[in-house]
Design an enzyme around this catalytic site. Structure first.
Site, PDB file in Angstrom:
ATOM      1  N   GLU A 140       4.711  -3.496  12.611  1.00  0.00           N
ATOM      2  CA  GLU A 140       3.704  -2.456  12.390  1.00  0.00           C
ATOM      3  C   GLU A 140       2.548  -3.139  11.683  1.00  0.00           C
ATOM      4  O   GLU A 140       2.621  -3.470  10.500  1.00  0.00           O
ATOM      5  CB  GLU A 140       4.295  -1.320  11.553  1.00  0.00           C
ATOM      6  CG  GLU A 140       3.477  -0.040  11.606  1.00  0.00           C
ATOM      7  CD  GLU A 140       2.518   0.097  10.451  1.00  0.00           C
ATOM      8  OE1 GLU A 140       1.316  -0.193  10.658  1.00  0.00           O
ATOM      9  OE2 GLU A 140       2.950   0.469   9.359  1.00  0.00           O
ATOM     10  N   GLY A 163       2.539  -5.157   7.920  1.00  0.00           N
ATOM     11  CA  GLY A 163       1.526  -5.970   7.249  1.00  0.00           C
ATOM     12  C   GLY A 163       0.427  -6.359   8.209  1.00  0.00           C
ATOM     13  O   GLY A 163       0.161  -5.661   9.194  1.00  0.00           O
ATOM     14  N   SER A 164      -0.196  -7.485   7.950  1.00  0.00           N
ATOM     15  CA  SER A 164      -1.367  -7.904   8.729  1.00  0.00           C
ATOM     16  C   SER A 164      -0.963  -8.402  10.111  1.00  0.00           C
ATOM     17  O   SER A 164       0.153  -8.898  10.320  1.00  0.00           O
ATOM     18  CB  SER A 164      -2.121  -9.008   7.988  1.00  0.00           C
ATOM     19  OG  SER A 164      -1.375 -10.218   8.018  1.00  0.00           O
ATOM     20  N   LYS A 198      12.508  -7.792   1.368  1.00  0.00           N
ATOM     21  CA  LYS A 198      11.472  -8.541   0.653  1.00  0.00           C
ATOM     22  C   LYS A 198      10.270  -7.625   0.484  1.00  0.00           C
ATOM     23  O   LYS A 198       9.526  -7.389   1.432  1.00  0.00           O
ATOM     24  CB  LYS A 198      11.079  -9.798   1.451  1.00  0.00           C
ATOM     25  CG  LYS A 198       9.722 -10.411   1.071  1.00  0.00           C
ATOM     26  CD  LYS A 198       9.679 -10.900  -0.367  1.00  0.00           C
ATOM     27  CE  LYS A 198       8.317 -11.511  -0.691  1.00  0.00           C
ATOM     28  NZ  LYS A 198       7.288 -10.479  -0.974  1.00  0.00           N
ATOM     29  N   PRO A 199      10.066  -7.037  -0.719  1.00  0.00           N
ATOM     30  CA  PRO A 199       8.904  -6.183  -0.945  1.00  0.00           C
ATOM     31  C   PRO A 199       7.672  -7.020  -1.304  1.00  0.00           C
ATOM     32  O   PRO A 199       7.787  -8.192  -1.658  1.00  0.00           O
ATOM     33  CB  PRO A 199       9.334  -5.326  -2.132  1.00  0.00           C
ATOM     34  CG  PRO A 199      10.214  -6.253  -2.926  1.00  0.00           C
ATOM     35  CD  PRO A 199      10.923  -7.141  -1.916  1.00  0.00           C
ATOM     36  N   ALA A 200       6.512  -6.400  -1.239  1.00  0.00           N
ATOM     37  CA  ALA A 200       5.283  -7.070  -1.660  1.00  0.00           C
ATOM     38  C   ALA A 200       5.350  -7.383  -3.153  1.00  0.00           C
ATOM     39  O   ALA A 200       5.812  -6.570  -3.953  1.00  0.00           O
ATOM     40  CB  ALA A 200       4.073  -6.189  -1.369  1.00  0.00           C
ATOM     41  N   CYS A 232      -3.279   1.728   6.864  1.00  0.00           N
ATOM     42  CA  CYS A 232      -3.446   1.135   8.198  1.00  0.00           C
ATOM     43  C   CYS A 232      -3.858   2.163   9.243  1.00  0.00           C
ATOM     44  O   CYS A 232      -4.406   1.795  10.286  1.00  0.00           O
ATOM     45  CB  CYS A 232      -2.157   0.429   8.635  1.00  0.00           C
ATOM     46  SG  CYS A 232      -0.715   1.498   8.649  1.00  0.00           S
ATOM     47  N   ASN A 287       0.808  -1.224   0.000  1.00  0.00           N
ATOM     48  CA  ASN A 287       0.000   0.000   0.000  1.00  0.00           C
ATOM     49  C   ASN A 287       0.841   1.273   0.000  1.00  0.00           C
ATOM     50  O   ASN A 287       0.418   2.311  -0.492  1.00  0.00           O
ATOM     51  CB  ASN A 287      -1.000   0.010   1.156  1.00  0.00           C
ATOM     52  CG  ASN A 287      -0.347  -0.118   2.515  1.00  0.00           C
ATOM     53  OD1 ASN A 287       0.766  -0.636   2.657  1.00  0.00           O
ATOM     54  ND2 ASN A 287      -1.041   0.344   3.544  1.00  0.00           N
ATOM     55  N   GLU A 332     -10.731  -4.295  10.162  1.00  0.00           N
ATOM     56  CA  GLU A 332     -10.126  -3.314   9.261  1.00  0.00           C
ATOM     57  C   GLU A 332     -10.637  -3.563   7.844  1.00  0.00           C
ATOM     58  O   GLU A 332     -10.370  -4.604   7.253  1.00  0.00           O
ATOM     59  CB  GLU A 332      -8.607  -3.451   9.319  1.00  0.00           C
ATOM     60  CG  GLU A 332      -7.859  -2.371   8.588  1.00  0.00           C
ATOM     61  CD  GLU A 332      -6.350  -2.500   8.761  1.00  0.00           C
ATOM     62  OE1 GLU A 332      -5.659  -1.476   8.688  1.00  0.00           O
ATOM     63  OE2 GLU A 332      -5.866  -3.640   8.979  1.00  0.00           O
TER      64      GLU A 332
END
Length: 484
Positions: free
Chosen positions: A253, A231-232, A178-180, A287, A155, A386
């Site tokens: 986070e 992330g989640s 490690k990116p999304a 978030c 995001n 969320e």
């Protein structure tokens, strides 16, 4: 059209670009048009291991380099990013979907973390402790923790990288990122910026690819001393559990469920504008965005009217086009979740004030209309989970105590906001809200100079400010015995 490398090389290890060892690639789609942008390397456990080894080998030299030299490299990376805002912003919009104005704002924000931590590299201070034993000397020596495994979300695919890597590199740590996989192109561009800025080989490494396998390498390899993740909450808990075997340091986070409280003494125009900006920025995929709004009964009708007119004026479309306020959600799962929360709410009596359906425009992407709901009850999903989409519920409260209780009634504790012109209330409510960040007549807490992070199941650790370096530093006590 924006230029980016349309090849499969998304892995940067020890200063060299290469493809995944397996030869596998993954398609990167444009969420606005659903068209293929390119393919990138689909790295795995072995690729991550190579990157960890490179970071481990580079650590001694980088950690011993003077803070001033590290500072100059980070500052040069800041300059390079600022010089390329327009192109980087377009790449971000193409792969993530947010409006170009927002994307460019994110690039500038990402650069600001490099600027800030280029300065903070020179301010990692130790401490002299007066000894209780005569003749002894005691001091605390701050040192970089070692190799850092960083995992970032889709995001905010640029700012989340620099918010983690900036302090890690400033402290003298080496990094494997490690990116999304939804948004690897921004990460690739940042790796190129670090390379051009003069970062030594192996200090920063990038592995695009399989999240579970790369994460497993971070968790099981004892060369990785620290994991930082955004992330989640579900994935954060997994990383925390699996890190326990080696007692790795972890900062998380995680998810949020931010409330906005609008008190009867608030400036309603300001409250409506900032509620709108918080909720619908990045199509609600934030978030810290407003997930639920509580309005004092005496002003509910007036505030709802003001807010409704503003929501109706939002323009949905391709983020590269002028005048667009809301782009697509990242994928079909995103639109399905919004629809599920909406169906649950309406089934339980909610009233749709505007929006309420997928956007049927000229593009085939994952769009959902900005939606405002009324007649909300506490048992609805939208009040407990969320949403991560452009769906906003309005509920009323009578007293300040009732509002605080409702706001705190969640397992999350990332960010909360309220609007008031009363100074006493400002202090009372700020102290009573159980959140890591509280905004008073303000909804944008993420800045380079201030700590960002939550409590409860929104995670722990701080990013930003001088606090951000603490998570990448260990404090060593040195005691020297004097002559007796």
């Amino acid at each position: 059209m924006t230029t980016f490398d349309a090849n499969t090389k998304g892995i940067f290890v020890n200063g060299e670009w290469r493809e995944a060892k397996s030869g596998e690639t993954e398609v990167v789609d444009n969420p606005t048009t659903l068209e293929k942008l390119t393919e990138v390397s689909n790295g795995d456990f072995d690729d991550a291991t190579d990157a960890i080894d490179a970071a481990y080998e580079a650590f001694p030299e980088w950690s011993k380099m003077s803070p001033r030299k590290r500072s100059k490299i980070l500052y040069r990376a800041y300059e390079l990013m600022m010089e390329d805002v327009d192109r980087l912003g377009e790449i971000l919009t193409l792969e993530q979907g947010k409006p170009l104005k927002e994307a460019k704002g994110e690039i500038k924000g990402a650069a600001s973390f490099l600027q800030w931590y280029s300065e903070e590299a020179n301010r990692i201070y130790g401490e002299l402790i007066p000894a209780s034993r005569e003749g002894n000397r005691q001091f605390v020596l701050p040192q970089p923790i070692g190799v850092v495994g960083a995992i970032t979300p889709w995001n905010f695919p640029s700012s989340m990288i620099t918010r983690k890597c900036g302090p890690a590199l400033a402290a003298g740590c080496t990094v494997v990122l490690k990116p999304a996989m939804e948004t690897p192109l921004s990460a690739i561009e940042i790796a190129k910026i670090f390379e051009k800025a003069g970062l030594p080989k192996g200090v920063f490494n990038l592995v695009t690819g399989k999240a579970q396998e790369i994460g497993e390498a971070f968790l099981t390899n004892d060369k990785v001393r620290k994991i930082t993740f955004t992330g989640s909450t579900e994935v954060g808990k997994y990383l925390m559990r699996e890190s326990a075997d080696q007692l790795k340091k972890v900062s998380l986070e995680l998810g949020g469920h931010a409330p906005i409280l609008v008190f009867e003494d608030a400036d309603l125009e300001t409250a409506a504008n900032l509620t709108l900006a918080s909720k619908f920025r990045n199509a609600g995929q934030t978030c810290i965005c407003a997930n639920r709004v509580y309005v004092q009964e005496s002003i509910k009708e007036e505030f709802s009217k003001v807010l409704l007119e503003k929501v109706k004026q939002l323009n949905v479309g391709n983020g590269l086009n002028d005048g667009v306020d809301i782009g697509p959600l990242i994928n079909e799962n995103g639109t399905e979740k919004v629809q599920d929360h909406l169906n649950d709410a309406t089934d339980k009596g909610a009233r749709i004030l505007c929006g309420g359906t997928k956007w049927d425009g000229e593009y085939e992407g994952h769009f959902f209309e900005p939606t405002l709901l009324d007649n909300i009850t506490d048992d609805m999903k939208v009040m407990n989970e969320e949403t991560f989409g452009p769906l906003l519920p309005l509920q009323t409260f009578k007293t300040e105590e009732e509002a605080i209780k409702a706001a705190n009634n969640t397992k999350y504790g990332l960010a909360a906001y309220f609007f008031t012109e009363n100074l006493d209330r400002t202090f009372r409510v700020s102290e009573a809200l159980e959140y890591g960040m509280v905004g008073v007549n303000e909804v944008f807490p993420s800045v380079a100079e201030a700590p960002f992070g939550g409590i409860k199941q929104s995670g722990f650790g701080k990013e930003g400010g001088h606090h951000g370096i603490d998570d990448f530093v260990v404090k060593k006590l040195v005691t020297i015995s004097g002559k007796k």
